[in-house]
Design a protein around this motif. Structure first.
Motif, PDB file in Angstrom:
ATOM      1  N   ALA A  49       0.830  -1.208   0.000  1.00  0.00           N
ATOM      2  CA  ALA A  49       0.000   0.000   0.000  1.00  0.00           C
ATOM      3  C   ALA A  49       0.861   1.252   0.000  1.00  0.00           C
ATOM      4  CB  ALA A  49      -0.933  -0.011   1.205  1.00  0.00           C
ATOM      5  N   ALA A  50       1.907   1.267   0.836  1.00  0.00           N
ATOM      6  CA  ALA A  50       2.775   2.440   0.909  1.00  0.00           C
ATOM      7  C   ALA A  50       3.451   2.713  -0.425  1.00  0.00           C
ATOM      8  CB  ALA A  50       3.816   2.243   2.009  1.00  0.00           C
ATOM      9  N   ALA A  51       3.834   1.652  -1.127  1.00  0.00           N
ATOM     10  CA  ALA A  51       4.503   1.808  -2.412  1.00  0.00           C
ATOM     11  C   ALA A  51       3.588   2.408  -3.470  1.00  0.00           C
ATOM     12  CB  ALA A  51       5.032   0.458  -2.896  1.00  0.00           C
ATOM     13  N   ASN A  52       2.290   2.407  -3.215  1.00  0.00           N
ATOM     14  CA  ASN A  52       1.322   2.939  -4.171  1.00  0.00           C
ATOM     15  C   ASN A  52       0.653   4.227  -3.709  1.00  0.00           C
ATOM     16  OD1 ASN A  52       0.847   1.128  -6.616  1.00  0.00           O
ATOM     17  ND2 ASN A  52       0.907  -0.381  -4.971  1.00  0.00           N
ATOM     18  N   LEU A  53       1.137   4.819  -2.641  1.00  0.00           N
ATOM     19  CA  LEU A  53       0.484   6.006  -2.089  1.00  0.00           C
ATOM     20  C   LEU A  53       0.694   7.251  -2.937  1.00  0.00           C
ATOM     21  CD1 LEU A  53      -0.950   7.521   0.293  1.00  0.00           C
ATOM     22  CD2 LEU A  53       1.335   7.851   1.274  1.00  0.00           C
ATOM     23  N   PHE A  54       1.923   7.467  -3.377  1.00  0.00           N
ATOM     24  CA  PHE A  54       2.298   8.804  -3.818  1.00  0.00           C
ATOM     25  C   PHE A  54       1.831   9.189  -5.217  1.00  0.00           C
ATOM     26  CE2 PHE A  54       6.007   9.292  -0.661  1.00  0.00           C
ATOM     27  CZ  PHE A  54       5.278  10.155   0.132  1.00  0.00           C
ATOM     28  N   LEU A  55       2.030   8.349  -6.217  1.00  0.00           N
ATOM     29  CA  LEU A  55       1.735   8.814  -7.573  1.00  0.00           C
ATOM     30  C   LEU A  55       0.250   9.106  -7.750  1.00  0.00           C
ATOM     31  CD1 LEU A  55       3.437   7.689 -10.827  1.00  0.00           C
ATOM     32  CD2 LEU A  55       1.028   8.289 -10.794  1.00  0.00           C
ATOM     33  N   ALA A  56      -0.594   8.142  -7.397  1.00  0.00           N
ATOM     34  CA  ALA A  56      -2.036   8.383  -7.509  1.00  0.00           C
ATOM     35  C   ALA A  56      -2.487   9.473  -6.549  1.00  0.00           C
ATOM     36  CB  ALA A  56      -2.803   7.087  -7.233  1.00  0.00           C
ATOM     37  N   GLY A  57      -1.951   9.452  -5.322  1.00  0.00           N
ATOM     38  CA  GLY A  57      -2.358  10.435  -4.321  1.00  0.00           C
ATOM     39  C   GLY A  57      -1.978  11.846  -4.694  1.00  0.00           C
ATOM     40  N   ALA A  58      -0.765  12.025  -5.223  1.00  0.00           N
ATOM     41  CA  ALA A  58      -0.317  13.366  -5.600  1.00  0.00           C
ATOM     42  C   ALA A  58      -1.083  13.873  -6.817  1.00  0.00           C
ATOM     43  CB  ALA A  58       1.176  13.355  -5.876  1.00  0.00           C
ATOM     44  N   THR A  59      -1.400  12.988  -7.743  1.00  0.00           N
ATOM     45  CA  THR A  59      -2.208  13.379  -8.898  1.00  0.00           C
ATOM     46  C   THR A  59      -3.591  13.831  -8.448  1.00  0.00           C
ATOM     47  OG1 THR A  59      -1.039  11.762 -10.268  1.00  0.00           O
ATOM     48  CG2 THR A  59      -3.129  12.607 -11.109  1.00  0.00           C
ATOM     49  N   ALA A  60      -4.209  13.060  -7.537  1.00  0.00           N
ATOM     50  CA  ALA A  60      -5.521  13.432  -7.015  1.00  0.00           C
ATOM     51  C   ALA A  60      -5.464  14.752  -6.263  1.00  0.00           C
ATOM     52  CB  ALA A  60      -6.038  12.324  -6.101  1.00  0.00           C
ATOM     53  N   ALA A  61      -4.417  14.942  -5.495  1.00  0.00           N
ATOM     54  CA  ALA A  61      -4.280  16.192  -4.735  1.00  0.00           C
ATOM     55  C   ALA A  61      -4.171  17.396  -5.667  1.00  0.00           C
ATOM     56  CB  ALA A  61      -3.060  16.112  -3.827  1.00  0.00           C
ATOM     57  N   GLU A  62      -3.447  17.229  -6.764  1.00  0.00           N
ATOM     58  CA  GLU A  62      -3.318  18.335  -7.715  1.00  0.00           C
ATOM     59  C   GLU A  62      -4.656  18.633  -8.387  1.00  0.00           C
ATOM     60  OE1 GLU A  62      -0.504  19.842 -11.433  1.00  0.00           O
ATOM     61  OE2 GLU A  62      -0.474  17.718 -10.856  1.00  0.00           O
ATOM     62  N   LEU A  63      -5.392  17.588  -8.751  1.00  0.00           N
ATOM     63  CA  LEU A  63      -6.724  17.797  -9.326  1.00  0.00           C
ATOM     64  C   LEU A  63      -7.628  18.562  -8.357  1.00  0.00           C
ATOM     65  CD1 LEU A  63      -7.322  14.288 -10.925  1.00  0.00           C
ATOM     66  CD2 LEU A  63      -7.180  16.452 -12.180  1.00  0.00           C
ATOM     67  N   VAL A 101      -5.111   2.974   0.636  1.00  0.00           N
ATOM     68  CA  VAL A 101      -4.627   2.615  -0.703  1.00  0.00           C
ATOM     69  C   VAL A 101      -5.036   1.165  -0.962  1.00  0.00           C
ATOM     70  CG1 VAL A 101      -2.673   2.468  -2.256  1.00  0.00           C
ATOM     71  CG2 VAL A 101      -2.655   4.160  -0.403  1.00  0.00           C
ATOM     72  N   PRO A 102      -6.157   0.943  -1.639  1.00  0.00           N
ATOM     73  CA  PRO A 102      -6.582  -0.436  -1.902  1.00  0.00           C
ATOM     74  C   PRO A 102      -5.608  -1.135  -2.853  1.00  0.00           C
ATOM     75  CG  PRO A 102      -8.376   1.127  -2.271  1.00  0.00           C
ATOM     76  CD  PRO A 102      -7.127   1.923  -2.139  1.00  0.00           C
ATOM     77  N   VAL A 103      -5.112  -2.284  -2.460  1.00  0.00           N
ATOM     78  CA  VAL A 103      -4.209  -3.084  -3.296  1.00  0.00           C
ATOM     79  C   VAL A 103      -4.955  -4.339  -3.719  1.00  0.00           C
ATOM     80  CG1 VAL A 103      -2.035  -4.368  -3.387  1.00  0.00           C
ATOM     81  CG2 VAL A 103      -2.147  -2.159  -2.181  1.00  0.00           C
ATOM     82  N   ALA A 104      -5.085  -4.535  -5.014  1.00  0.00           N
ATOM     83  CA  ALA A 104      -5.860  -5.657  -5.532  1.00  0.00           C
ATOM     84  C   ALA A 104      -5.042  -6.929  -5.639  1.00  0.00           C
ATOM     85  CB  ALA A 104      -6.426  -5.306  -6.908  1.00  0.00           C
ATOM     86  N   ARG A 105      -3.761  -6.789  -5.992  1.00  0.00           N
ATOM     87  CA  ARG A 105      -2.965  -7.982  -6.275  1.00  0.00           C
ATOM     88  C   ARG A 105      -1.487  -7.648  -6.168  1.00  0.00           C
ATOM     89  NH1 ARG A 105      -4.189 -11.437 -11.706  1.00  0.00           N
ATOM     90  NH2 ARG A 105      -6.279 -11.249 -10.789  1.00  0.00           N
ATOM     91  N   THR A 106      -0.701  -8.611  -5.726  1.00  0.00           N
ATOM     92  CA  THR A 106       0.749  -8.473  -5.732  1.00  0.00           C
ATOM     93  C   THR A 106       1.351  -9.566  -6.616  1.00  0.00           C
ATOM     94  OG1 THR A 106       1.047  -9.878  -3.776  1.00  0.00           O
ATOM     95  CG2 THR A 106       0.767  -7.497  -3.403  1.00  0.00           C
ATOM     96  N   TYR A 107       2.532  -9.275  -7.151  1.00  0.00           N
ATOM     97  CA  TYR A 107       3.243 -10.202  -8.032  1.00  0.00           C
ATOM     98  C   TYR A 107       4.688 -10.337  -7.566  1.00  0.00           C
ATOM     99  CZ  TYR A 107      -0.362  -9.975 -11.721  1.00  0.00           C
ATOM    100  OH  TYR A 107      -1.533 -10.069 -12.450  1.00  0.00           O
TER     101      TYR A 107
END
Length: 309
Positions: A118-132, A278-284
């Protein structure tokens, strides 16, 4: 030696290659991270294929892991740190790696209530949403329209908007309507009649802004029908619309990059307070990066994906 994924040419996933790499010791202002999870984003696949890209192209922009070495007199983006501390980092070059040395200011202490995927996926989507949300200029009690509200950026936007008291009407497929509801939005389906469904969902309240995460002509036409001020119609997909007065943002643009860097600490704080999941659907497994990236681009993940070295 560490391992890292590179794009060796412009033809997409067929050009991805896993290589052994040397990890340099950190100098002043640098930190070395052993990676525990790698956030996956469409940009990982798209950017190496853009015109002007040079090869081999190091893949990946955000990770979560632990500090294995610190440069002399070095602090990270969130302050003092020590070897063994758990951190997440964003706006990297070559995040698809088992270990890497990065500028220390890009690393932040990981909230304990987020696991590494979850932490590894916080920033890119979160920062994009924050800018919007920032560019929408929406205030408490305002209503906005978000296209593709059940996607990663949409889910982060819904949560950040809720913190500010902004009401969100969000488009989604019928099967993803509950995702929009779960995070505080009002779901509507896309397709014929979208504008009228949006008006009904808003209950007569005007839409002060429209945010586009999908880029379809339908989404843009609906936004233009519902929001008079084109400066408050913002897209993360369609750069071709800027000539029409619609605002386009993206991580490669200087203004977007500066904002997204500045908001990192706020996102960590929201996550630490339990206000940003940060919902995580799947890991690989790390070695299956190509398969994971193919699913990311062709499937319907229903949440974020992470690679696990």
């Amino acid at each position: 030696m560490a391992q890292a994924w590179f794009a060796t040419g412009p033809d997409g996933l067929s050009d991805w290659e896993l290589r052994e790499v040397e990890v340099p010791a950190p100098g002043p202002g640098e930190v070395t991270i052993r990676v525990h999870a790698i956030g996956m984003n469409p940009a990982d696949v798209k950017y190496p294929t853009r015109p002007g890209a040079s090869y081999p192209f190091p893949i990946g922009y955000e990770v979560s892991g632990e500090i294995t070495a610190l440069g002399p007199d070095t602090v990270i983006g969130s302050g003092a740190a020590a070897i063994g501390d758990a951190v997440l980092a964003f706006r990297l070059s070559g995040g698809y790696a088992t270990e890497l040395t990065i500028p220390a200011e890009k690393a932040f202490a990981k909230p304990e209530n987020l696991d590494h995927p979850a932490a590894a996926n916080l920033f890119l989507a979160g920062a994009t949403a924050a800018e919007l949300l920032e560019l929408s200029r929406a205030e408490r009690g305002d209503t906005v329209l978000f296209h593709a509200a059940s996607g990663a950026v949409g889910v982060s936007f819904l949560q950040q908007a809720a913190v500010r008291g902004v009401r969100v009407v969000g488009t989604a497929s019928e099967r993803n309507a509950d995702v929009v509801r779960q995070y505080g939005g009002i779901p509507i389906t896309y397709g014929p009649g979208l504008v009228e469904r949006a008006k009904d969902a808003a209950g007569g309240a005007p839409f002060v802004a429209a945010l586009d995460g999908v880029g379809t002509d339908e989404a843009i036409d609906a936004s233009l029908a519902l929001v008079a001020n084109r400066e408050r119609i913002i897209t993360i997909v369609r750069r071709d619309l800027e000539s029409h007065g619609i605002v386009a943002i993206g991580g490669m643009l200087p203004a977007s990059a500066a904002f997204r860097d500045a908001v990192r600490g706020d996102l960590v704080d929201l996550a630490r307070r339990g206000l940003l999941e940060v919902p995580v659907a799947r890991t690989y497994p790390f070695a299956e990066a190509v398969e994971a990236a193919r699913f990311l681009m062709e499937g319907h993940p229903g949440g974020k994906l992470a690679l696990l070295p």
